[in-house]
Design an enzyme around this catalytic site. Structure first.
Site, short mmCIF file in Angstrom:
data_model
loop_
_atom_site.label_atom_id
_atom_site.label_comp_id
_atom_site.label_asym_id
_atom_site.label_seq_id
_atom_site.Cartn_x
_atom_site.Cartn_y
_atom_site.Cartn_z
N HIS A 293 -29.98 4.92 27.44
CA HIS A 293 -29.24 5.45 28.38
C HIS A 293 -27.71 5.38 27.87
CE1 HIS A 293 -32.32 5.22 31.87
NE2 HIS A 293 -32.75 6.07 30.59
N GLU B 102 -25.03 4.07 29.56
CA GLU B 102 -24.33 3.03 30.02
C GLU B 102 -25.03 1.96 28.69
OE1 GLU B 102 -25.96 5.03 33.72
OE2 GLU B 102 -26.52 4.58 31.75
N CYS C 44 -29.82 3.08 35.95
CA CYS C 44 -31.30 2.72 36.20
C CYS C 44 -31.39 1.06 36.43
CB CYS C 44 -31.84 3.06 35.21
SG CYS C 44 -32.03 2.26 33.62
N CYS D 117 -30.60 -0.72 32.96
CA CYS D 117 -29.04 -0.57 32.79
C CYS D 117 -28.28 -1.63 33.57
CB CYS D 117 -28.45 0.76 32.67
SG CYS D 117 -29.21 1.62 31.49
#
Length: 178
Positions: free
Chosen positions: A76, A78, A105, A108
């Site tokens: 992801h 992030e 999420c 993360c």
């Protein structure tokens, strides 16, 4: 004669959220194009987008690797931004602000808390509300960004304009041979 545009100076949140959208465009998992920008003292220290780890096959080339309806081939945005700070010497994420296109999420969120990020600005809440609860419980300030319409108009104008050609007056041209 063309009409001269009035310069609109964006807030820091407007500025960094615009950068997030550009970073997201580099993504290579077509299930969700997301991006993140890690900022400290109003300076970008790292960026990240959704995509496979460098050097590995990407979703847009070989398809998705799905587990429980989630693509696990991709890292992801992030997480990629946080990992970027680990790969380069310089500022850490401790005390930084993370700008992201969507809410993180749960995984993360854990990494963001562990890295010491103190503020998150997100474009849209996406899926898991427990991740938001975790961030708030950790004392992280969470803000859902509200787009400034004047800034959005300015962005469209900026990206529509051509780079002006200038006379060669005072310009030094370097010639290189390969």
């Amino acid at each position: 004669m063309s009409e001269e545009r009035i310069h609109y100076r964006p807030s820091w949140d407007d500025y960094f959220m615009a950068v997030v959208k550009i970073v997201a465009a580099r993504g290579n998992c077509d299930r969700l194009y997301s991006g993140a920008v890690l900022v400290k003292n109003n300076r970008i220290i790292a960026t990240g987008y959704n995509g496979a780890p460098a050097g590995l096959p990407t979703c847009d080339k070989v398809g998705h690797l799905l587990e429980d309806g989630h693509c696990v081939r991709t890292v992801h945005g992030e997480h990629n931004a946080l990992l970027q700070t680990a790969r380069i010497s310089g500022p850490t994420a401790d005390g930084a602000t993370l700008y992201t296109k969507y809410s993180p999420c749960i995984h993360c969120a854990k990494y963001i808390v562990a890295a010491g990020v103190h503020r998150i600005v997100m474009g849209k809440v996406y899926r898991n509300p427990q991740a938001m609860d975790m961030l708030k419980e950790a004392g992280i300030t969470v803000t859902v960004y509200k787009e400034d319409q004047e800034w959005q108009k300015e962005l469209l104008a900026i990206f529509a304009e051509e780079i002006p050609e200038r006379e060669n007056e005072g310009v030094i041209t370097l010639e290189t041979s390969l």
